[in-house]
Design an enzyme around this catalytic site. Structure first.
Site, short mmCIF file in Angstrom:
data_model
loop_
_atom_site.label_atom_id
_atom_site.label_comp_id
_atom_site.label_asym_id
_atom_site.label_seq_id
_atom_site.Cartn_x
_atom_site.Cartn_y
_atom_site.Cartn_z
N ASP A 195 -7.80 -21.74 58.65
CA ASP A 195 -7.95 -20.68 59.63
C ASP A 195 -6.93 -20.77 60.76
OD1 ASP A 195 -10.04 -19.55 58.28
OD2 ASP A 195 -11.60 -20.52 59.47
N HIS A 243 -13.74 -13.24 56.01
CA HIS A 243 -12.41 -13.59 55.52
C HIS A 243 -12.23 -13.19 54.05
CE1 HIS A 243 -12.09 -17.03 58.71
NE2 HIS A 243 -12.15 -15.81 59.25
N ASP A 264 -10.64 -14.73 51.82
CA ASP A 264 -10.72 -15.87 50.88
C ASP A 264 -12.16 -16.19 50.47
OD1 ASP A 264 -11.71 -17.17 53.15
OD2 ASP A 264 -10.25 -18.81 53.09
N CYS A 307 -11.00 -23.09 52.86
CA CYS A 307 -11.05 -23.11 54.33
C CYS A 307 -10.67 -24.47 54.88
CB CYS A 307 -12.46 -22.76 54.81
SG CYS A 307 -13.15 -21.25 54.13
#
Length: 664
Positions: A355, A475, A477, A646
């Site tokens: 991030d 997000h 992802d 992440c």
């Protein structure tokens, strides 16, 4: 092809003197001072001069058997020089005026010409060499046949390790610093004495000056001897010309990436100025221009070779990640990839390294280096990219909103890029950037404008905006990933799929395994029977699937994909306050290292000694030549609303394709 320079008026009362730049034309005004009674003229020049006459054949009849031309405004005399002068005024042009009978010369006008060669050159052909006397340098064109020089933003740190980026200083930091700049050469050839009444000015417009800096080499090897002559706060520089022959080397560095207020194009000029009298201001005689385009910041997709993995170490507390680190070390070794662990003293308890930053690179014909893009999220890892990654041949860029307001969508788990694709005949050889946003028409979370504008301004990886605001974290992802494949387009798009998961669970229940449970040995054990009878979970899954399907359609349309290019990965989500969170570790949120995949261990129902979710994913991905390694991130990341992707970040090999060879 020559370029028209200027009009020169001649007089029969006294000779005229002019300086001409090689490769340009002079238009001689023979009609400005016509002697009384003159009706025609002829023109001749010495051997170093090429003289020709242009006219309108509809209005003028070309004379037969004579060199005389009627005095008429539709007749123009042009002069082009063949080579630079060896002495001042060594070339002459004579205009002879004739009366009505055409037999006697009434008067003569003389023009003395000094020719000088001036050329401002850079690597406009993108070969790694400066192209001398290039003809297409005032415009920048895309494509393999395009021309135009490339300029890097000098955003690495070759100077002191505690300093700023190199382009923050109006000095050359080191010899390595020069390698990040573009060479520009100013060549002059003419007679001695030409600069007694002329000077040469290097200049940049006030609009471009803040985006570029130019240094001049002064013949000394020391970096400190390079003089800052142009750009930043300097709009012009009088080139030191002691005689008529010289070659001046300049080094050009970029100060800013393309952005919403900057198209990326910079023009540098060299102008020859003439002083007709000491008391009069100088007037321009000739200008040569070179146009540079600042190299964009480029992202690399999962399909590019991994070079270095970054991961944070969290040693204390129930959610420490030491077992996770050991699993990543093993995977990195299998993938033959360097592993860099960010210690707690640097991450300050912030484990979400994906991030915080995104790795990319910049490229010019002579140089390429990675550049880390620092997100505006500014949590514990805030200082890490600048203090620990910025360095020699490793650049840095960031964008932060002036008001400081950011949302979860500004974290770079919400930033991805596709592999190269072709969409309806349009090629995207560097892929397309993917960013998550809110549902069209809603006023919900979006990536901050300053970051979006920066991404759009790079041009070569035009962004696609997806719908990610339906997720609690928000997000991209969390519901998509790309993995390499040996066939079709060279990759597969993986999408999280509640539909595929419920279908798999129903099959297992039908086979008599309804008592098998998720999270066996973890918290919140729940059987297949319980899952499949949960009406709320079915309702949540229907909503989530509709959100993912919305994105599926966007991705198919904007990346030119078919259903055969997409693999559905079983995954369930639950709604909490109208946004979704993964029920079990989110398997698309994976680490891709070539053919080696680090996938969150889902802790799915164990049937015949094997997790049925793991088995299904292996069946889907291993036929592509991929190796699936399931990593336990349950307590270290999953329960904290994140997963393996992440938790990691990867610096990858640049594309072999050169960005300037595409057409945006």
């Amino acid at each position: 092809m020559t370029a028209k320079q200027r009009v020169i008026r001649v007089s029969t009362e006294q000779p005229n003197y002019v300086v001409c730049v090689l490769g340009t034309e002079i238009s001689i005004d023979v009609n400005g001072y016509i002697p009384k009674g003159a009706t025609s003229f002829d023109v001749r020049g010495t051997s170093g001069v090429r003289v020709y006459v242009t006219y309108n054949p509809k209005l003028i009849t070309k004379p037969d058997g004579t060199t005389r031309w009627p005095l008429n405004s539709d007749v123009e005399v042009m002069v082009v020089m063949n080579s630079p002068s060896s002495a001042l005024n060594d070339n002459k042009v004579r205009i002879s005026y004739y009366g009505a009978t055409g037999e006697m010369v009434i008067a003569k006008a003389w023009l003395y010409i000094t020719c000088i060669a001036i050329s401002l050159d850079a690597d406009t052909r993108r070969t790694g060499m400066v192209a001398t006397n290039a003809t297409k340098k005032t415009k920048w064109t895309w494509g393999p046949q395009g021309e135009g020089a490339v300029l890097l933003v000098n955003c690495d740190r070759d100077g002191p390790s505690s300093g700023n980026m190199d382009n923050a200083y109006p000095t050359v930091q080191s010899h390595a610093d020069l390698q990040d700049m573009s060479l520009m050469i100013l060549t002059i050839q003419g007679p001695v004495g030409i600069f007694d009444n002329h000077k040469l000015l290097l200049h940049v417009s006030m609009f471009d000056a803040a985006k570029v800096r130019v240094f001049q080499a002064n013949g000394n090897e020391s970096p400190s001897s390079y003089e800052h002559v142009l750009g930043s706060d300097k709009l012009s520089y009088a080139v030191k010309c002691t005689d008529g022959k010289a070659k001046h080397s300049f080094f050009v560095e970029g100060l800013a990436f393309p952005d919403a207020d900057f198209a990326g194009l910079i023009s540098l000029h060299a102008t020859l100025l003439e002083h007709s009298a000491q008391s009069s201001p100088a007037t321009p005689v000739f200008t040569d221009t070179v146009v540079f385009r600042v190299a964009p910041w480029l992202m690399t997709p999962n399909t590019q070779k991994p070079l270095e993995i970054f991961v944070c170490s969290i040693e204390k507390g129930r959610n420490n990640n030491q077992k996770f680190l050991e699993a990543v070390k093993v995977l990195a070794k299998k993938a033959n990839c360097e592993l860099r662990i960010c210690p707690e003293v640097d991450n300050r308890g912030d484990r979400w390294i994906q991030d915080e930053m995104e790795f990319g690179y910049v490229e010019a014909p002579t140089k390429s280096f990675p550049v880390v893009f620092d997100s505006p999220r500014n949590r514990g890892l805030k200082e890490f990219p600048f203090k620990k990654i910025l360095g020699p041949d490793f650049g840095y860029v960031t964008r932060e909103p002036k008001n400081g307001r950011v949302s979860s969508l500004d974290s770079f788990g919400n930033l991805d890029v596709s592999p190269p694709v072709t969409v309806r005949g349009k090629e995207y050889p560097l892929g397309r950037i993917l960013i998550g946003s809110s549902f069209p028409g809603s006023g919900n979370r979006k990536m901050t404008r300053i970051v979006r504008d920066f991404l759009y301004a790079q041009k070569v990886q035009p962004p696609v905006e997806l719908y990610s605001d339906w997720l609690t974290v928000g997000h991209v992802d969390e519901f998509l990933s790309f993995v390499p494949a040996p066939d079709r387009k060279g990759f597969r798009l993986l999408l999280a799929s509640p539909h595929a998961c419920l279908k798999l669970f129903k099959e297992k229940q039908k086979d008599g395994y309804g008592g098998a449970a998720l999270f066996e040995g973890r918290v919140g054990r729940i059987t297949l029977d319980e899952i499949l009878s949960d009406e709320y979970l079915h309702s949540d899954s229907k909503h989530v699937q509709s959100c993912i399907d919305w994105n599926r359609n966007i991705l198919k349309r904007e990346l030119g994909l078919s259903e055969q290019d997409i693999i559905d990965i079983p995954q369930l989500f639950t709604l909490e306050d109208s946004t979704a969170t993964a029920l079990f570790p989110d398997m698309v949120n994976m680490l891709v290292l070539g053919k080696h995949l680090g996938i969150p261990k889902p802790f799915g129902p164990v049937i015949h000694g094997q997790c049925c979710l793991e088995k299904e994913v292996r069946c889907l991905l291993e036929p592509l030549g991929l190796t699936c390694t399931f990593i336990d991130d349950f307590f270290s990341y999953h329960v904290l609303s994140g997963e393996v992707h992440c938790a990691t970040n990867v610096c990858r090999e640049p594309f072999s394709f050169h960005w300037w060879n595409m057409t945006p």
